[in-house]
Design an enzyme around this catalytic site. Structure first.
Site, PDB file in Angstrom:
ATOM      1  N   GLU A  48     -43.244 -34.422 -16.434  1.00  0.00           N
ATOM      2  CA  GLU A  48     -42.967 -34.698 -15.013  1.00  0.00           C
ATOM      3  C   GLU A  48     -41.623 -34.095 -14.595  1.00  0.00           C
ATOM      4  O   GLU A  48     -41.489 -33.542 -13.502  1.00  0.00           O
ATOM      5  CB  GLU A  48     -43.013 -36.207 -14.763  1.00  0.00           C
ATOM      6  CG  GLU A  48     -44.435 -36.726 -14.974  1.00  0.00           C
ATOM      7  CD  GLU A  48     -44.600 -38.211 -14.763  1.00  0.00           C
ATOM      8  OE1 GLU A  48     -43.988 -38.982 -15.536  1.00  0.00           O
ATOM      9  OE2 GLU A  48     -45.331 -38.611 -13.841  1.00  0.00           O
TER      10      GLU A  48
ATOM     11  N   GLU B 150     -50.273 -40.937 -21.052  1.00  0.00           N
ATOM     12  CA  GLU B 150     -50.011 -42.310 -20.595  1.00  0.00           C
ATOM     13  C   GLU B 150     -51.208 -43.259 -20.719  1.00  0.00           C
ATOM     14  O   GLU B 150     -51.035 -44.454 -20.943  1.00  0.00           O
ATOM     15  CB  GLU B 150     -49.538 -42.305 -19.128  1.00  0.00           C
ATOM     16  CG  GLU B 150     -48.099 -41.832 -18.935  1.00  0.00           C
ATOM     17  CD  GLU B 150     -47.959 -40.328 -18.777  1.00  0.00           C
ATOM     18  OE1 GLU B 150     -48.949 -39.590 -19.027  1.00  0.00           O
ATOM     19  OE2 GLU B 150     -46.873 -39.886 -18.403  1.00  0.00           O
TER      20      GLU B 150
ATOM     21  N   GLY C 289     -43.284 -38.323 -19.075  1.00  0.00           N
ATOM     22  CA  GLY C 289     -42.150 -38.124 -18.169  1.00  0.00           C
ATOM     23  C   GLY C 289     -41.436 -36.798 -18.403  1.00  0.00           C
ATOM     24  O   GLY C 289     -40.828 -36.249 -17.471  1.00  0.00           O
TER      25      GLY C 289
ATOM     26  N   ALA D 163     -41.361 -41.186 -21.199  1.00  0.00           N
ATOM     27  CA  ALA D 163     -40.610 -42.403 -20.914  1.00  0.00           C
ATOM     28  C   ALA D 163     -40.368 -43.144 -22.219  1.00  0.00           C
ATOM     29  O   ALA D 163     -41.151 -43.016 -23.171  1.00  0.00           O
ATOM     30  CB  ALA D 163     -41.415 -43.278 -19.961  1.00  0.00           C
TER      31      ALA D 163
HETATM   32  N1  COA Z   1     -40.360 -43.574 -26.414  1.00  0.00           N
HETATM   33  C1  COA Z   1     -39.634 -44.172 -27.357  1.00  0.00           C
HETATM   34  N2  COA Z   1     -39.438 -43.663 -28.577  1.00  0.00           N
HETATM   35  C2  COA Z   1     -40.026 -42.489 -28.860  1.00  0.00           C
HETATM   36  C3  COA Z   1     -40.815 -41.809 -27.925  1.00  0.00           C
HETATM   37  C4  COA Z   1     -40.966 -42.396 -26.644  1.00  0.00           C
HETATM   38  N3  COA Z   1     -41.665 -41.790 -25.669  1.00  0.00           N
HETATM   39  N4  COA Z   1     -41.265 -40.667 -28.488  1.00  0.00           N
HETATM   40  C5  COA Z   1     -40.768 -40.649 -29.736  1.00  0.00           C
HETATM   41  N5  COA Z   1     -40.017 -41.749 -29.971  1.00  0.00           N
HETATM   42  C6  COA Z   1     -39.325 -42.090 -31.206  1.00  0.00           C
HETATM   43  C7  COA Z   1     -40.284 -42.588 -32.273  1.00  0.00           C
HETATM   44  O1  COA Z   1     -40.564 -43.957 -32.083  1.00  0.00           O
HETATM   45  C8  COA Z   1     -39.487 -42.309 -33.520  1.00  0.00           C
HETATM   46  O2  COA Z   1     -38.514 -43.305 -33.688  1.00  0.00           O
HETATM   47  P1  COA Z   1     -38.253 -43.954 -35.166  1.00  0.00           P
HETATM   48  O3  COA Z   1     -37.689 -42.816 -35.960  1.00  0.00           O
HETATM   49  O4  COA Z   1     -37.282 -45.046 -34.903  1.00  0.00           O
HETATM   50  O5  COA Z   1     -39.587 -44.401 -35.661  1.00  0.00           O
HETATM   51  C9  COA Z   1     -38.737 -41.029 -33.195  1.00  0.00           C
HETATM   52  O6  COA Z   1     -38.742 -40.928 -31.763  1.00  0.00           O
HETATM   53  C10 COA Z   1     -39.397 -39.774 -33.743  1.00  0.00           C
HETATM   54  O7  COA Z   1     -40.750 -39.769 -33.325  1.00  0.00           O
HETATM   55  P2  COA Z   1     -42.011 -39.708 -34.351  1.00  0.00           P
HETATM   56  O8  COA Z   1     -43.178 -40.334 -33.660  1.00  0.00           O
HETATM   57  O9  COA Z   1     -41.628 -40.249 -35.685  1.00  0.00           O
HETATM   58  O10 COA Z   1     -42.163 -38.115 -34.449  1.00  0.00           O
HETATM   59  P3  COA Z   1     -43.526 -37.314 -34.749  1.00  0.00           P
HETATM   60  O11 COA Z   1     -43.120 -35.901 -34.942  1.00  0.00           O
HETATM   61  O12 COA Z   1     -44.325 -37.988 -35.811  1.00  0.00           O
HETATM   62  O13 COA Z   1     -44.377 -37.438 -33.398  1.00  0.00           O
HETATM   63  C11 COA Z   1     -44.698 -37.367 -31.005  1.00  0.00           C
HETATM   64  C12 COA Z   1     -43.873 -36.859 -32.200  1.00  0.00           C
HETATM   65  C13 COA Z   1     -44.030 -36.826 -29.751  1.00  0.00           C
HETATM   66  C14 COA Z   1     -46.131 -36.855 -31.084  1.00  0.00           C
HETATM   67  C15 COA Z   1     -44.702 -38.926 -30.992  1.00  0.00           C
HETATM   68  O14 COA Z   1     -43.361 -39.367 -31.135  1.00  0.00           O
HETATM   69  C16 COA Z   1     -45.250 -39.530 -29.724  1.00  0.00           C
HETATM   70  O15 COA Z   1     -46.463 -39.566 -29.545  1.00  0.00           O
HETATM   71  N6  COA Z   1     -44.354 -40.022 -28.832  1.00  0.00           N
HETATM   72  C17 COA Z   1     -44.772 -40.700 -27.623  1.00  0.00           C
HETATM   73  C18 COA Z   1     -45.229 -39.721 -26.568  1.00  0.00           C
HETATM   74  C19 COA Z   1     -45.716 -40.457 -25.336  1.00  0.00           C
HETATM   75  O16 COA Z   1     -46.646 -41.214 -25.366  1.00  0.00           O
HETATM   76  N7  COA Z   1     -45.034 -40.179 -24.195  1.00  0.00           N
HETATM   77  C20 COA Z   1     -45.404 -40.731 -22.925  1.00  0.00           C
HETATM   78  C21 COA Z   1     -44.748 -42.021 -22.677  1.00  0.00           C
HETATM   79  S1  COA Z   1     -45.236 -42.671 -21.098  1.00  0.00           S
END
Ligand code: COA
Length: 260
Positions: free
Chosen positions: A114, A134, A111, A66
């Site tokens: 999901e 989450e 998500g 999400a």
């Molecule tokens: N919601 C909003 N933005 C997200 C996102 C999410 N779920 N997942 C990634 N992004 C964005 C990051 O904020 C970043 O944006 P920016 O360039 O403006 O800073 C961009 O996508 C790239 O992500 P980044 O975190 O820099 O890549 P990474 O390779 O270092 O890490 C992940 C990848 C997937 C491990 C990390 O992005 C992450 O943990 N995302 C959230 C996952 C999560 O908690 N999902 C469940 C949500 S309920």
């Protein structure tokens, strides 16, 4: 097919391919994505020419969950609207008449997992990573994972994923039955397209009824579910495709199904 702002929906013969397309945020699911994806899936469900739907993501993620930036400012009432929208999207995907294959190319988190769980089949690239992170955000999965993951891989594995939030690699996802198959990164879409083509060649009424029997039967007691199988098996004997399929086998030729 119709143009969307956060995804693409393309037709390749009898296969439709929906690609989540916000690679700058790893295809995070905001309200617009969920609304557009729901509409796209409903469109596919009503299209008699589409026999299989493939879901995948642009860039290095399938879907990284999400959209946390959007969720951050929601109050409880808005969270309910968002969760209910997600559930409508997931239920529509699960109940789609056609088979749905998730082609999981990269991050498949929250998500995103999901969405994959609401598909019939999950094929992962070696680079894919899975998780339900989450609780680190102070919430739980809100689009069905507490139930669909538990039904697929068992409550204990689901609890481990949700309680720890740990990301797991494709090989581990395969070992626990979260995905059907893992393929080398460069072969993902070819493998999935080939699988879709093979499904497209089957008797379509039989295939759709098989999906219904499995999906509905799994929620019933065994006796009732087995009666559902018998009734469906019997129904199919009255279809032109059944006559054609059996005749083609005996005449040693490929069937020419009408879809009826
Ligand atoms: N919601 C909003 N933005 C997200 C996102 C999410 N779920 N997942 C990634 N992004 C964005 C990051 O904020 C970043 O944006 P920016 O360039 O403006 O800073 C961009 O996508 C790239 O992500 P980044 O975190 O820099 O890549 P990474 O390779 O270092 O890490 C992940 C990848 C997937 C491990 C990390 O992005 C992450 O943990 N995302 C959230 C996952 C999560 O908690 N999902 C469940 C949500 S309920």
């Amino acid at each position: 097919m119709k143009t969307y702002t956060t995804l693409t929906l393309e037709r390749e013969g009898h296969t439709a391919v929906l690609t989540f397309n916000r690679p700058e945020v790893l295809n995070a699911l905001n309200t617009t994505v969920a609304t557009e994806a729901l509409e796209a899936v409903e469109t596919v469900g009503c299209d008699p020419e589409v026999r299989v739907l493939i879901l995948t993501g642009a860039g290095r993620a399938f879907v990284a969950g999400a959209d946390i930036a959007e969720m951050q400012s929601k109050n409880a009432q808005q969270a309910r609207v968002y969760s209910e929208l997600g559930h409508r999207f997931m239920n529509t995907l699960q109940d789609l008449p056609q088979p749905v294959i998730a082609a999981i190319n990269g991050f498949c988190l929250g998500g995103g997992l999901e969405v994959a769980l609401a598909c019939d089949i999950r094929i992962a690239a070696e680079a894919a990573q899975f998780g339900l992170p989450e609780t680190i955000l102070g919430i739980i999965p809100g689009w069905g994972a507490t139930q669909r993951a538990a039904r697929l891989v068992g409550a204990a594995r689901t609890k481990e994923m949700i309680f720890t939030g740990t990301r797991i690699k494709a090989a581990e996802a395969l070992a626990m039955g979260l995905v059907n198959r893992v393929v080398p990164d460069g072969e993902l879409m070819d493998t999935v397209r080939e699988m879709a083509a093979s499904m497209s060649r089957q008797g379509q009424t039989a295939l759709r009824r098989a999906k219904q029997v499995i999906n509905r039967g799994i929620e019933l007691g065994l006796d009732e579910a087995l009666r559902l199988e018998i009734d469906t098996f019997v129904d199919l004997f009255d279809t032109p495709d059944r006559c054609e399929g059996m005749r083609a086998f005996l005449e040693k030729r490929k069937p020419n199904f009408s879809g009826a």
